[in-house]
Motif scaffolding. Sequence first.
Motif, PDB file in Angstrom:
ATOM      1  N   GLU A 289      49.321  -9.012   8.443  1.00 27.25           N
ATOM      2  CA  GLU A 289      49.926  -7.589   8.609  1.00 27.25           C
ATOM      3  C   GLU A 289      50.764  -7.464   9.899  1.00 27.25           C
ATOM      4  OE1 GLU A 289      46.985  -4.596   7.804  1.00 27.25           O
ATOM      5  OE2 GLU A 289      45.547  -5.731   9.241  1.00 27.25           O
ATOM      6  N   THR A 290      51.812  -6.466   9.780  1.00 32.54           N
ATOM      7  CA  THR A 290      52.540  -6.113  11.036  1.00 32.54           C
ATOM      8  C   THR A 290      52.843  -4.856  10.937  1.00 32.54           C
ATOM      9  OG1 THR A 290      53.539  -8.523  10.577  1.00 32.54           O
ATOM     10  CG2 THR A 290      54.800  -6.599  11.945  1.00 32.54           C
ATOM     11  N   ARG A 291      52.851  -4.289  12.229  1.00 30.63           N
ATOM     12  CA  ARG A 291      53.252  -2.936  12.512  1.00 30.63           C
ATOM     13  C   ARG A 291      53.784  -2.696  13.601  1.00 30.63           C
ATOM     14  NH1 ARG A 291      50.321   1.929  10.985  1.00 30.63           N
ATOM     15  NH2 ARG A 291      49.312   0.643   9.241  1.00 30.63           N
ATOM     16  N   THR A 292      54.936  -1.484  13.594  1.00 32.98           N
ATOM     17  CA  THR A 292      55.695  -1.289  14.828  1.00 32.98           C
ATOM     18  C   THR A 292      54.902  -0.190  15.105  1.00 32.98           C
ATOM     19  OG1 THR A 292      57.808  -2.228  14.117  1.00 32.98           O
ATOM     20  CG2 THR A 292      57.739  -0.564  15.817  1.00 32.98           C
ATOM     21  N   ALA A 293      54.333   0.023  16.523  1.00 29.28           N
ATOM     22  CA  ALA A 293      53.693   1.167  17.012  1.00 29.28           C
ATOM     23  C   ALA A 293      54.300   1.575  18.276  1.00 29.28           C
ATOM     24  CB  ALA A 293      52.112   0.577  17.313  1.00 29.28           C
ATOM     25  N   HIS A 294      53.815   2.998  18.566  1.00 30.88           N
ATOM     26  CA  HIS A 294      54.673   3.512  19.594  1.00 30.88           C
ATOM     27  C   HIS A 294      53.697   3.617  20.689  1.00 30.88           C
ATOM     28  CE1 HIS A 294      58.735   4.287  18.046  1.00 30.88           C
ATOM     29  NE2 HIS A 294      58.031   4.256  16.976  1.00 30.88           N
ATOM     30  N   ARG A 295      54.044   3.077  22.092  1.00 28.66           N
ATOM     31  CA  ARG A 295      53.101   3.463  23.117  1.00 28.66           C
ATOM     32  C   ARG A 295      53.100   4.835  23.680  1.00 28.66           C
ATOM     33  NH1 ARG A 295      55.893  -1.644  23.930  1.00 28.66           N
ATOM     34  NH2 ARG A 295      54.428  -3.364  24.128  1.00 28.66           N
ATOM     35  N   PRO A 296      51.945   5.452  24.019  1.00 26.06           N
ATOM     36  CA  PRO A 296      51.916   7.010  24.301  1.00 26.06           C
ATOM     37  C   PRO A 296      52.192   7.024  25.733  1.00 26.06           C
ATOM     38  CG  PRO A 296      49.566   6.019  23.712  1.00 26.06           C
ATOM     39  CD  PRO A 296      50.559   4.764  23.553  1.00 26.06           C
ATOM     40  N   ILE A 297      53.459   6.880  26.432  1.00 25.93           N
ATOM     41  CA  ILE A 297      53.565   6.868  27.758  1.00 25.93           C
ATOM     42  C   ILE A 297      54.458   8.072  28.173  1.00 25.93           C
ATOM     43  CG2 ILE A 297      54.663   5.387  29.371  1.00 25.93           C
ATOM     44  CD1 ILE A 297      54.867   3.055  27.646  1.00 25.93           C
ATOM     45  N   PRO A 298      53.784   8.812  29.009  1.00 18.34           N
ATOM     46  CA  PRO A 298      54.479   9.970  29.809  1.00 18.34           C
ATOM     47  C   PRO A 298      55.609   9.519  30.367  1.00 18.34           C
ATOM     48  CG  PRO A 298      52.018  10.247  29.799  1.00 18.34           C
ATOM     49  CD  PRO A 298      52.202   8.936  29.402  1.00 18.34           C
ATOM     50  N   ALA A 299      56.741  10.229  30.642  1.00 23.44           N
ATOM     51  CA  ALA A 299      58.226   9.610  31.081  1.00 23.44           C
ATOM     52  C   ALA A 299      57.883   8.838  32.227  1.00 23.44           C
ATOM     53  CB  ALA A 299      58.801  10.986  31.289  1.00 23.44           C
ATOM     54  N   ASP A 300      56.984   9.090  33.447  1.00 21.96           N
ATOM     55  CA  ASP A 300      57.238   8.410  34.453  1.00 21.96           C
ATOM     56  C   ASP A 300      56.220   7.116  34.492  1.00 21.96           C
ATOM     57  OD1 ASP A 300      54.625   9.407  34.640  1.00 21.96           O
ATOM     58  OD2 ASP A 300      54.955  10.436  36.655  1.00 21.96           O
ATOM     59  N   GLY A 301      55.693   6.681  33.147  1.00 18.69           N
ATOM     60  CA  GLY A 301      54.873   5.561  32.918  1.00 18.69           C
ATOM     61  C   GLY A 301      53.196   5.750  33.240  1.00 18.69           C
ATOM     62  N   PHE A 302      53.016   6.684  33.613  1.00 20.02           N
ATOM     63  CA  PHE A 302      51.600   6.857  34.281  1.00 20.02           C
ATOM     64  C   PHE A 302      50.807   7.768  33.356  1.00 20.02           C
ATOM     65  CE2 PHE A 302      53.736   5.465  37.928  1.00 20.02           C
ATOM     66  CZ  PHE A 302      52.905   4.226  38.288  1.00 20.02           C
ATOM     67  N   PRO A 303      49.515   7.855  33.374  1.00 21.00           N
ATOM     68  CA  PRO A 303      48.854   8.683  32.460  1.00 21.00           C
ATOM     69  C   PRO A 303      48.838  10.306  32.939  1.00 21.00           C
ATOM     70  CG  PRO A 303      47.260   7.057  33.498  1.00 21.00           C
ATOM     71  CD  PRO A 303      48.692   7.094  34.058  1.00 21.00           C
ATOM     72  N   SER A 304      48.779  11.191  31.857  1.00 19.90           N
ATOM     73  CA  SER A 304      48.785  12.624  32.052  1.00 19.90           C
ATOM     74  C   SER A 304      47.246  12.939  31.591  1.00 19.90           C
ATOM     75  CB  SER A 304      49.639  13.285  31.205  1.00 19.90           C
ATOM     76  OG  SER A 304      49.675  14.504  31.369  1.00 19.90           O
ATOM     77  N   VAL A 305      46.332  13.249  32.798  1.00 16.19           N
ATOM     78  CA  VAL A 305      45.080  13.453  32.538  1.00 16.19           C
ATOM     79  C   VAL A 305      44.508  14.782  33.055  1.00 16.19           C
ATOM     80  CG1 VAL A 305      42.600  12.664  32.554  1.00 16.19           C
ATOM     81  CG2 VAL A 305      44.629  11.169  32.015  1.00 16.19           C
ATOM     82  N   GLY A 306      43.886  15.652  32.394  1.00 14.89           N
ATOM     83  CA  GLY A 306      43.369  16.870  33.032  1.00 14.89           C
ATOM     84  C   GLY A 306      44.090  18.113  32.572  1.00 14.89           C
ATOM     85  N   ALA A 307      43.335  19.438  33.430  1.00 13.51           N
ATOM     86  CA  ALA A 307      43.700  20.615  32.833  1.00 13.51           C
ATOM     87  C   ALA A 307      45.259  20.795  32.997  1.00 13.51           C
ATOM     88  CB  ALA A 307      42.856  21.605  33.596  1.00 13.51           C
ATOM     89  N   VAL A 308      45.856  21.860  32.452  1.00 14.15           N
ATOM     90  CA  VAL A 308      47.091  22.376  32.721  1.00 14.15           C
ATOM     91  C   VAL A 308      46.983  23.883  33.065  1.00 14.15           C
ATOM     92  CG1 VAL A 308      49.253  22.956  31.762  1.00 14.15           C
ATOM     93  CG2 VAL A 308      48.086  20.760  31.249  1.00 14.15           C
ATOM     94  N   PRO A 309      47.047  24.172  34.551  1.00 11.94           N
ATOM     95  CA  PRO A 309      46.415  25.337  34.753  1.00 11.94           C
ATOM     96  C   PRO A 309      47.164  26.541  34.182  1.00 11.94           C
ATOM     97  CG  PRO A 309      46.834  23.971  36.601  1.00 11.94           C
ATOM     98  CD  PRO A 309      47.309  23.241  35.583  1.00 11.94           C
ATOM     99  N   SER A 310      48.627  26.294  33.897  1.00 12.63           N
ATOM    100  CA  SER A 310      49.467  27.514  33.295  1.00 12.63           C
ATOM    101  C   SER A 310      48.601  27.950  31.738  1.00 12.63           C
ATOM    102  CB  SER A 310      50.518  27.255  33.178  1.00 12.63           C
ATOM    103  OG  SER A 310      50.945  25.864  32.368  1.00 12.63           O
ATOM    104  N   VAL A 311      47.899  26.826  31.213  1.00 12.08           N
ATOM    105  CA  VAL A 311      47.225  27.292  29.855  1.00 12.08           C
ATOM    106  C   VAL A 311      45.789  27.068  29.931  1.00 12.08           C
ATOM    107  CG1 VAL A 311      47.406  26.935  27.309  1.00 12.08           C
ATOM    108  CG2 VAL A 311      49.291  26.463  28.558  1.00 12.08           C
TER     109      VAL A 311
END
Length: 373
Positions: free
Chosen positions: A306-328
């Motif tokens: 089997e073969t699949r094209t998958a999309h990497r979950p990458i925030p725009a600057d290439g680094f993780p986005s982890v934690g609270a978003v204080p505005s919400v």
Amino acid sequence: MSIGSGKRPECVAVIGVGVLGACVGWNLSRQGAEVVFIDALQPGEGVTNWSFAWVNASNKTVRKSYFDLNVAGMAAHREVAGTIGPDSWWFPSGHLRWADDPAAETKLLETAELLARWEYRVEVFTGAEARRLEPALAMPGEVPVVCYPDEAWVHGRHLVSRLVGQAVEAGAELRSGTAVCDISTGTDGSVRTVALSDGTRLDVDIVVNAAGPHAANVAALVARQLPMRREPGVVTRIDSARVPIGRVMHAPHIEIRPDGDASMVLHSREIDALIDTGEDPSELARMLHESARNVVPELSSSRIAETRTAHRPIPADGFPSVGAVPSVPGYYEAVSHSGITLGPVIGRLLATEIVSGRRDAMLADFRPERFPS
Ligand SMILES: Cc1cc2nc3c(=O)[nH]c(=O)nc-3n(C[C@H](O)[C@H](O)[C@H](O)COP(=O)(O)OP(=O)(O)OC[C@H]3O[C@@H](n4cnc5c(N)ncnc54)[C@H](O)[C@@H]3O)c2cc1C
């Protein structure tokens, strides 16, 4: 646990049950939070199932804090394996890497030196020595082969299933085959309910956006813009009566790893670069298979499964986005490439932040606030 009938204290909806959502939810459940896992598909069937799934920090030298986070990810895997048992998901095989052109070889050895200075375990063999470890490999006897003995690979779907299974046994709820299509907030802007595509509405205190490549869509439900890169990759599974290699490896033009007793996974950044040329995926799979057979001739009798094209979950600057978003208030993100490596450490740090409010310094460079809403 009855859902949708009144608000429960500290009820956390984990949106997306790939490796990141599973790790966050499992840690939350162990810390006493009430967890409901929600996935549009089945747990572990997203990009987590279509990953090269190499647990490493040797490929993360771009920023020291990112390298350190990945080293912590490797350690966290060993801890999780000690807690839930390693069977069927944790394969601490070590990693081999070599090149077939002088520029790539120089780069490989420079990176190995840098990593050794950063106290990362590295050994350099000759091709002849590497073949004693992996007799099925075809490689020149004198080529330098860098070995990272502490690296590993993970069976992502099995890991997710174990973590979610344990959390459910401890009282968490799993809702699969239904997508979160709305998140509503109160007059103070804090998260109140999530609406599902099956018509259910759940009252919650907190949501964790762990929707992988679809994280920007979930962020948009709280009017947040999470910029993501488009970076697809092709992964091919091959069936082989015998799996002739034991380690995860980056050979010239091809990455190969075992995937169980009769299956292997193939990937190549060079082939990923052809995705947007419109080349047929079956042709890309054929090219991967051919490169793999050049490195492991015994694979001539294997076949593409089997073969699949998958999309990497990458925030725009290439680094993780982890934690609270204080505005919400009540909205948290767990979105990252290298999520196989980072899942256990992100899961532990984010769960602690949600339960105790403690923001770990290790996540300082990877906070969601750097993308203003
Ligand atoms: C080709 C390739 C190679 C890779 N190689 C490596 C590697 O070697 N090492 C490494 O560490 N990482 C690697 N990665 C990255 C790694 O696979 C990912 O970072 C990781 O799997 C992400 O996990 P996740 O849980 O965030 O996403 P996913 O596994 O995709 O899980 C997200 C889940 O969210 C669900 N979902 C989405 N929207 C909604 C919604 N609205 N409501 C409910 N559910 C929703 C989806 O159904 C999915 O199950 C690779 C990725 C690719 C594509």
